[in-house]
Scaffold this active site. Structure first.
Site, PDB file in Angstrom:
ATOM      1  NE  ARG A   8      -2.304  -1.971   3.214  1.00 34.65           N
ATOM      2  CZ  ARG A   8      -2.713  -2.168   4.467  1.00 34.65           C
ATOM      3  NH1 ARG A   8      -3.774  -1.530   4.917  1.00 34.65           N
ATOM      4  NH2 ARG A   8      -2.060  -2.992   5.265  1.00 34.65           N
ATOM      5  CE  LYS A  15       4.558  -1.539   6.155  1.00 37.75           C
ATOM      6  NZ  LYS A  15       3.145  -1.872   6.392  1.00 37.75           N
ATOM      7  N   GLY A  70       1.887 -14.997   6.741  1.00 40.96           N
ATOM      8  CA  GLY A  70       1.143 -14.410   7.854  1.00 40.96           C
ATOM      9  C   GLY A  70       2.028 -14.140   9.058  1.00 40.96           C
ATOM     10  CB  THR A  71       1.420 -11.981  12.027  1.00 47.63           C
ATOM     11  OG1 THR A  71       0.113 -12.533  12.277  1.00 47.63           O
ATOM     12  CG2 THR A  71       1.245 -10.653  11.304  1.00 47.63           C
ATOM     13  N   GLY A 132      -7.910  -6.478  14.152  1.00 46.00           N
ATOM     14  CA  GLY A 132      -8.443  -7.645  14.844  1.00 46.00           C
ATOM     15  C   GLY A 132      -9.213  -7.199  16.082  1.00 46.00           C
ATOM     16  CE  LYS A 325      32.736  17.975  -1.485  1.00 47.20           C
ATOM     17  NZ  LYS A 325      33.227  17.295  -2.691  1.00 47.20           N
ATOM     18  CE1 TYR A 340      30.865  23.167  -3.275  1.00 41.44           C
ATOM     19  CE2 TYR A 340      32.700  23.298  -4.829  1.00 41.44           C
ATOM     20  CZ  TYR A 340      31.914  22.567  -3.957  1.00 41.44           C
ATOM     21  OH  TYR A 340      32.174  21.238  -3.742  1.00 41.44           O
ATOM     22  CE1 TYR A 361      35.071  14.720 -10.349  1.00 45.82           C
ATOM     23  CE2 TYR A 361      33.413  15.872 -11.648  1.00 45.82           C
ATOM     24  CZ  TYR A 361      34.029  14.691 -11.266  1.00 45.82           C
ATOM     25  OH  TYR A 361      33.622  13.499 -11.800  1.00 45.82           O
ATOM     26  CB  ALA A 397      38.772  41.666  -7.298  1.00 41.69           C
TER      27      ALA A 397
HETATM   28  C1  UD1 Z   1      -2.322  -7.498  12.327  1.00 48.12           C
HETATM   29  C2  UD1 Z   1      -3.133  -8.407  13.265  1.00 48.12           C
HETATM   30  C3  UD1 Z   1      -4.393  -7.671  13.710  1.00 48.12           C
HETATM   31  C4  UD1 Z   1      -4.016  -6.356  14.342  1.00 48.12           C
HETATM   32  C5  UD1 Z   1      -3.131  -5.538  13.423  1.00 48.12           C
HETATM   33  C6  UD1 Z   1      -2.611  -4.320  14.132  1.00 48.12           C
HETATM   34  C7  UD1 Z   1      -2.693 -10.647  12.502  1.00 48.12           C
HETATM   35  C8  UD1 Z   1      -3.229 -11.822  11.774  1.00 48.12           C
HETATM   36  N1  UD1 Z   1      -3.487  -9.605  12.582  1.00 48.12           N
HETATM   37  O1  UD1 Z   1      -3.090  -7.297  11.160  1.00 48.12           O
HETATM   38  O2  UD1 Z   1      -5.108  -8.476  14.633  1.00 48.12           O
HETATM   39  O3  UD1 Z   1      -5.198  -5.636  14.681  1.00 48.12           O
HETATM   40  O4  UD1 Z   1      -1.996  -6.287  12.981  1.00 48.12           O
HETATM   41  O5  UD1 Z   1      -1.931  -3.483  13.234  1.00 48.12           O
HETATM   42  O6  UD1 Z   1      -1.598 -10.687  13.019  1.00 48.12           O
HETATM   43  N2  UD1 Z   1       4.391  -9.539   8.553  1.00 48.12           N
HETATM   44  C9  UD1 Z   1       5.422 -10.401   8.326  1.00 48.12           C
HETATM   45  N3  UD1 Z   1       5.184 -11.528   7.608  1.00 48.12           N
HETATM   46  C10 UD1 Z   1       3.951 -11.852   7.138  1.00 48.12           C
HETATM   47  C11 UD1 Z   1       2.898 -10.959   7.389  1.00 48.12           C
HETATM   48  C12 UD1 Z   1       3.143  -9.818   8.112  1.00 48.12           C
HETATM   49  O7  UD1 Z   1       6.559 -10.144   8.740  1.00 48.12           O
HETATM   50  O8  UD1 Z   1       3.818 -12.911   6.514  1.00 48.12           O
HETATM   51  C13 UD1 Z   1       4.665  -8.324   9.326  1.00 48.12           C
HETATM   52  C14 UD1 Z   1       4.405  -7.062   8.524  1.00 48.12           C
HETATM   53  O9  UD1 Z   1       5.584  -6.652   7.869  1.00 48.12           O
HETATM   54  C15 UD1 Z   1       3.984  -6.084   9.601  1.00 48.12           C
HETATM   55  C16 UD1 Z   1       3.332  -6.966  10.670  1.00 48.12           C
HETATM   56  O10 UD1 Z   1       3.776  -8.279  10.415  1.00 48.12           O
HETATM   57  O11 UD1 Z   1       5.101  -5.454  10.180  1.00 48.12           O
HETATM   58  C17 UD1 Z   1       1.812  -6.900  10.635  1.00 48.12           C
HETATM   59  O12 UD1 Z   1       1.365  -7.387   9.393  1.00 48.12           O
HETATM   60  P1  UD1 Z   1       0.083  -6.782   8.671  1.00 48.12           P
HETATM   61  O13 UD1 Z   1      -0.136  -7.515   7.405  1.00 48.12           O
HETATM   62  O14 UD1 Z   1       0.202  -5.313   8.576  1.00 48.12           O
HETATM   63  O15 UD1 Z   1      -1.062  -7.204   9.718  1.00 48.12           O
HETATM   64  P2  UD1 Z   1      -2.502  -6.610   9.796  1.00 48.12           P
HETATM   65  O16 UD1 Z   1      -3.333  -7.132   8.690  1.00 48.12           O
HETATM   66  O17 UD1 Z   1      -2.410  -5.154   9.950  1.00 48.12           O
HETATM   67 CA    CA Z   2      -0.589  -3.443   9.598  1.00 48.05          CA
END
Ligand code: UD1
Ligand code: CA
Length: 430
Positions: A8, A15, A70-71, A132, A325, A340, A361, A397
């Protein structure tokens, strides 16, 4: 956790590498974690930017998460790095740069006081959107992702901050049992909560009153918001430590800048990188200083541009429309206007005339200009480096100085003036 894609942001730059006041997003998170007293820091990095993210992680350990599953998967990837560790594991997102050390150590303390196996930070928000939801019941808490929530659950305004403390020994088996049987087909970290409960542990929620500390950066809009808040913190820290900042609203100071008490920063001034101002030094107005050092009583501005390696010794001055510089400007020496000065060393009590240029330079390499003590250079001189001007020398000068000038000498290197008498009349009569 910094393994996510950050799509995003609509940016080629990962990011967590987007800078806020000279420090990448991830750097802010790591410094808060370190300041909170973390013994070991493990950063989960994405495979496509592993090298760049690793560089930013400094002496933190890094692990690559090969697929963004996923997280829960992210934390699972990190656990081998914590093998043999049993204690509190603080889990933070790499995109929450506003976290403070106080918040983090407070969460760890709350976790310890509760004697819980896990503690999730939560906050209340009027429009909970994609967060969440946190459901509290007699047994503890449950966290339901928005995409998996029922209408009744979606109405809950207490949300998961994505910031947790877990007992390592409770976390490990819970992670091992995660499944991706949910709306997003991901391994959710919050799913360790019911697993820990099933194993007889308790996870509690710690409600954070100041939700602004938990702001996550997902878009450039949020990046800009976070940067503004951090800017205010940086300015406030310097003001409280005694730096003079005339107009905080138009002053921009990078994270690593050092300001001594009683320096003065005038309006519309940007201090970048590792710039340092000693007591009594003044910068601005309308000036940009990058990796520059101003010793006591030195002044840069108005309208000065000091680039990397500019070093103004005590009482030295660089003035309007002057750029420096990699330059040593000796005690009480002045570069007051339109010049400069690059790759140069200037001694003490020297005055550089208006419009002087060090031609450093030659198209291939940079060369140094050395100017001694008590030198007076005329207006509009060019020093074609490498060249050395002795102490107490003077240049006329408009001189193009291509050779060394001995101490005490006057160098004039310009065409002699020729006056053609009665030129106008001859033209009229022709
Ligand atoms: C997550 C939580 C949600 C919470 C929110 C708060 C989960 C499933 N959900 O959602 O409950 O309200 O954060 O902001 O955890 N990341 C990884 N690897 C991955 C996926 C994510 O390292 O495979 C990292 C991302 O870089 C980021 C963090 O985990 O720093 C959170 O990931 P993000 O996808 O932003 O989670 P949310 O959907 O916001
Ligand atoms: Ca997030």
């Amino acid at each position: 956790m910094a393994g996510g894609k950050g799509t995003r942001m609509r940016s080629a730059l990962p990011k967590v590498l987007h800078p806020i006041w000279g420090r990448p997003l991830l750097g802010w998170v790591i410094s808060a974690v370190r300041d909170a007293g973390a013994e070991r820091v493990v950063v989960v990095v994405p495979p496509d930017a592993a090298e760049a993210v690793t560089a930013v992680a400094g002496d933190a350990q890094t692990v690559i998460q090969h697929d963004q599953l996923g997280t829960g998967d992210a934390v699972r990837c990190a656990m081998p790095a914590l093998e043999g560790f049993s204690g509190d594991v603080l889990i933070v997102s790499g995109d929450t740069p506003l976290l403070t050390a106080e918040l983090l150590s407070g969460l760890v303390a709350a976790h310890g006081a509760e004697g819980a196996a896990g503690t999730a930070a939560t906050f209340r928000i009027a429009t909970p959107g994609g967060y969440g939801r946190v459901i509290r019941d007699a047994a503890g808490i449950r966290i339901v992702e928005a995409k998996d929530a029922t209408a009744a659950e979606l109405a809950i305004d207490e949300v998961n901050a994505g910031l947790y403390v877990f007992d390592a020994d409770a976390l490990r088996p819970a992670l091992a049992g995660l499944t991706n049987d949910n709306a997003q087909g991901e391994y959710y970290l919050p799913d360790v909560v019911p697993a820990i409960a099933a194993a007889g542990g308790r996870v509690s929620a710690s409600l954070v009153a100041d939700a602004s500390l938990l702001l996550g950066v997902n878009t450039r809009v949020e990046l800009a918001e976070a940067a503004q808040i951090i800017r205010g913190r940086i300015l406030e820290t310097h003001l409280l430590a005694g730096a003079g900042i005339v107009d905080p609203a138009t002053t921009y100071i990078d994270a690593e800048v050092e300001l001594a008490p009683d320096c003065v920063v005038h309006p519309f001034t940007i201090l970048r990188g590792t710039t340092r101002l000693a007591a009594g030094a003044e910068a601005g107005p309308h000036s940009v200083l990058t990796d520059a050092t101003l010793e006591s009583g030195a002044q840069a501005g108005p309208f000065a541009h000091l680039r990397a390696g500019s070093h103004l010794h005590a009482g030295a001055r660089v003035g309007a429309f002057a750029e420096t510089k990699n330059a040593e400007i000796g005690p009480r020496s002045k570069v007051p206007h339109l010049s400069y000065i690059g790759d140069a060393t200037i001694g003490e009590d020297t005055n550089i005339g208006a419009g002087n240029i060090t031609a450093n330079y030659d198209g291939v390499s940079k060369h140094r200009t050395t100017i001694g003590d008590r030198v007076r250079t005329g207006s509009d001189c060019v020093f074609v480096a490498p060249v050395e001007i002795g102490d107490d020398a003077t240049t006329g000068a408009g001189s193009i100085i291509t050779g060394d000038v001995p101490a005490e000498a006057l160098a004039i290197a310009r065409a002699r003036q020729v006056n053609k008498e009665h030129y106008a009349k001859r033209k009229r009569d022709a």
